[in-house]
Enzyme design. Structure first.
Site, PDB file in Angstrom:
ATOM      1  N   ASP B   9       1.000  -1.468  -0.016  1.00 22.70           N
ATOM      2  CA  ASP B   9       0.122  -0.103  -0.038  1.00 22.70           C
ATOM      3  C   ASP B   9       1.026   1.168   0.177  1.00 22.70           C
ATOM      4  OD1 ASP B   9      -2.440   1.606   0.072  1.00 22.70           O
ATOM      5  OD2 ASP B   9      -1.970   1.757   2.357  1.00 22.70           O
ATOM      6  N   SER B  10       0.190   2.315  -0.389  1.00 23.39           N
ATOM      7  CA  SER B  10       0.931   3.735  -0.411  1.00 23.39           C
ATOM      8  C   SER B  10       1.205   4.146   1.124  1.00 23.39           C
ATOM      9  CB  SER B  10       0.445   4.603  -1.070  1.00 23.39           C
ATOM     10  OG  SER B  10      -1.007   4.870  -0.490  1.00 23.39           O
ATOM     11  N   TYR B  41      -0.254   8.556  -2.887  1.00 21.30           N
ATOM     12  CA  TYR B  41      -0.020   8.233  -4.367  1.00 21.30           C
ATOM     13  C   TYR B  41      -0.756   8.962  -5.208  1.00 21.30           C
ATOM     14  CZ  TYR B  41       3.444   4.223  -3.844  1.00 21.30           C
ATOM     15  OH  TYR B  41       4.319   3.498  -3.387  1.00 21.30           O
ATOM     16  N   GLY B  42      -2.141   9.389  -4.884  1.00 17.17           N
ATOM     17  CA  GLY B  42      -3.161   9.795  -5.596  1.00 17.17           C
ATOM     18  C   GLY B  42      -2.738  10.887  -6.432  1.00 17.17           C
ATOM     19  N   CYS B  72      -3.973  -0.925  -2.363  1.00 17.38           N
ATOM     20  CA  CYS B  72      -4.234   0.666  -2.656  1.00 17.38           C
ATOM     21  C   CYS B  72      -4.929   0.768  -3.971  1.00 17.38           C
ATOM     22  CB  CYS B  72      -2.579   1.212  -2.651  1.00 17.38           C
ATOM     23  SG  CYS B  72      -2.726   2.721  -3.335  1.00 17.38           S
ATOM     24  N   ASN B  73      -6.136   1.534  -3.809  1.00 23.20           N
ATOM     25  CA  ASN B  73      -6.893   1.706  -5.079  1.00 23.20           C
ATOM     26  C   ASN B  73      -6.129   2.562  -6.173  1.00 23.20           C
ATOM     27  OD1 ASN B  73      -9.767   1.104  -4.549  1.00 23.20           O
ATOM     28  ND2 ASN B  73      -9.042   1.559  -2.667  1.00 23.20           N
ATOM     29  N   THR B  74      -5.474   3.508  -5.736  1.00 22.76           N
ATOM     30  CA  THR B  74      -4.708   4.297  -6.896  1.00 22.76           C
ATOM     31  C   THR B  74      -3.581   3.545  -7.441  1.00 22.76           C
ATOM     32  OG1 THR B  74      -5.093   6.030  -5.409  1.00 22.76           O
ATOM     33  CG2 THR B  74      -3.132   6.132  -7.168  1.00 22.76           C
ATOM     34  N   GLU B 151      -3.649   9.680   7.149  1.00 23.26           N
ATOM     35  CA  GLU B 151      -2.018   9.292   7.311  1.00 23.26           C
ATOM     36  C   GLU B 151      -1.654  10.478   8.412  1.00 23.26           C
ATOM     37  OE1 GLU B 151       0.098   7.653   5.709  1.00 23.26           O
ATOM     38  OE2 GLU B 151      -1.431   6.216   4.618  1.00 23.26           O
ATOM     39  N   CYS B 183     -10.758   3.763  -1.634  1.00 27.22           N
ATOM     40  CA  CYS B 183      -9.409   4.302  -1.102  1.00 27.22           C
ATOM     41  C   CYS B 183      -9.285   3.377   0.139  1.00 27.22           C
ATOM     42  CB  CYS B 183      -9.361   5.802  -0.769  1.00 27.22           C
ATOM     43  SG  CYS B 183      -7.596   6.187  -0.255  1.00 27.22           S
ATOM     44  N   THR B 184      -8.348   2.735   0.324  1.00 26.72           N
ATOM     45  CA  THR B 184      -8.269   1.832   1.588  1.00 26.72           C
ATOM     46  C   THR B 184      -7.970   2.691   2.928  1.00 26.72           C
ATOM     47  OG1 THR B 184      -5.981   1.258   1.072  1.00 26.72           O
ATOM     48  CG2 THR B 184      -7.512  -0.469   0.665  1.00 26.72           C
ATOM     49  N   HIS B 185      -7.700   3.770   2.730  1.00 26.28           N
ATOM     50  CA  HIS B 185      -7.843   4.802   3.891  1.00 26.28           C
ATOM     51  C   HIS B 185      -9.268   5.052   4.568  1.00 26.28           C
ATOM     52  CE1 HIS B 185      -3.558   5.638   2.333  1.00 26.28           C
ATOM     53  NE2 HIS B 185      -3.335   6.031   3.381  1.00 26.28           N
TER      54      HIS B 185
END
Lengths: 271, 271
Positions: B9-10, B41-42, B72-74, B151, B183-185
């Site tokens: 993941d980012s 990363y977005g 990570c979706n991005t 984050e 988005c996994t966040h």
């Protein structure tokens, strides 16, 4: 890929799989065969179940199906491994998806299974549940009378509630938080089962969950139908009464269908 | 198969995937790397995202992983296809499982997506949603500020609620019945999102749904861990502060972990 998905069941129970496929995968064509003339499979020997299922599969294969769904828990328990080895198309049973869903949903780790005698005796649900998580507590209970309630179209009778309540008592005593409906006939009486078990128990419809695996494997194998063509087709066959099948299907699928009768002679001749 | 599953993941968002894997697949060993030093990363270019992700993958491959999860979706939007062609192990992204779950859950057919700008612009969610069902109405909205909230560990502040409410207004106006947290966040602030959208809207946690696909593909490819050994291991790496990663992970996973720092120099040297 335009080819249809083949679906087989011992009777009408697999229509729970069809209903979910129509909803989630509206571009996929389906061919269904129900062996109502020899239903239920539960009390039959493994040899009979394998012979009958193979006849249904051979019938479906003539339609050039791209995937086979065994929409019957009993047939899955007995034939899935054999068919996965024999056929060169993906073969999806209803047991693994039901087991995986129960593992996903349970909080307490106490999972119940209701199914036919053959399915319970096969320990296939336990196999898939414990393969994922050996710490789960699994209670199994054979409820063969539920199949008759559905196939005889008697599930609206007051008798149905009594039968269900009496049968499920041991499962209530075990305090499971998740109950697998391990027979594709059972979702048709899920209202009665939910009422009996109470709101705190999550019911797993193994047929409905199966469409999740179908959906993943269609795209993993890159054999999905195009979403640009409008020629989705549905075909239904039964070895029993086409009229009774039409009636139950129309009620369950909420749309009229026309089922064709296939004689056992024709099926047996395919061998 | 004893080998671990690699997860990248980012940053910390992929821990939503880890949490679900620990719960549903307790016999599987996991290796996680979060690129916190270069997160988010977005807003980055596709070239940067591909370069960074490839460095993370190369790091994970040294541990002989049997499956790669791009949590990570991005990174999924930009690199999944390339990595699926390049690697000879199954590569699972978070976008397809999220899309399939939304298709499964929606009743009205009105699906919303919130994600980073890159994910929204990639139209990957629409691709998978419409591949299954071309009749779905999809509304997409970039919410990049949500990533910073998580984050920076500021998601308990009163500011968080205001930011979320303001951002989601267009989605409320569209009256979606299902909202993909793309988005996994975002699952880390799902309470605030649910409160803002209202109880009638089903939130789809794409990370959590990913474990369904992981679970199916592990057994479809016959590479599951044995449930008989008790040597499941979890290893965590970050390019950022190991201490901050430990704090967030301990809160989110509800168990203490020890993260190791990996320098960007080490990662870049791997190329």
């Amino acid at each position: 890929m335009k080819q249809p998905i083949g679906i087989l069941d011992s009777g009408v129970g697999g229509l729970t799989v069809v209903k979910e496929a129509m909803r989630q995968l509206p571009h996929e064509s389906l061919i269904y065969i129900g062996d109502n003339a020899r239903c239920p499979y539960g009390p039959r020997t493994n040899e009979e179940i394998l012979t009958y299922t193979t006849q249904l599969v051979d019938y479906l294969l003539k339609f050039n199906i791209k995937m086979l769904v065994i929409a019957c828990n009993t047939a899955t328990a007995v034939t899935a491994k054999v068919l996965q080895e024999r056929l060169d198309i993906p073969v999806i049973g209803v047991i693994k998806p039901g087991a995986l869903a129960a593992n996903r949903k349970t909080v307490s780790g106490k999972v119940g299974l209701i199914a036919t005698e053959t399915t319970v005796r096969s320990h296939f649900y336990e196999h898939f549940l414990w393969q994922k998580n050996a710490h789960l507590e699994v209670t199994s209970l054979a409820c063969p009378s539920f199949v008759n309630l559905v196939e005889s179209h008697e599930y609206h009778s007051p008798l149905a509630k009594q039968v269900v309540k009496k049968q499920l008592q041991p499962m209530i005593d075990q305090q499971v938080d998740t109950l697998i409906l391990g027979c594709t006939h059972f979702p048709i009486i899920s209202d009665i089962i939910q009422m009996t078990m109470g709101d705190g128990v999550t019911l797993i419809d193994s047929g409905k969950e199966t469409i999740s695996e179908v959906s993943y494997i269609l795209s993993y194998e890159n054999i999905e139908a195009s979403n640009e063509e409008n020629d989705t087709s549905y075909q239904f066959f039964t070895t029993g009464s086409a009229q009774m099948f039409d009636e139950i299907a129309a009620e369950w699928l909420e749309k009229p269908i026309t089922t064709k009768h296939v004689s056992l002679n024709e099926l047996e001749g395919d061998e």
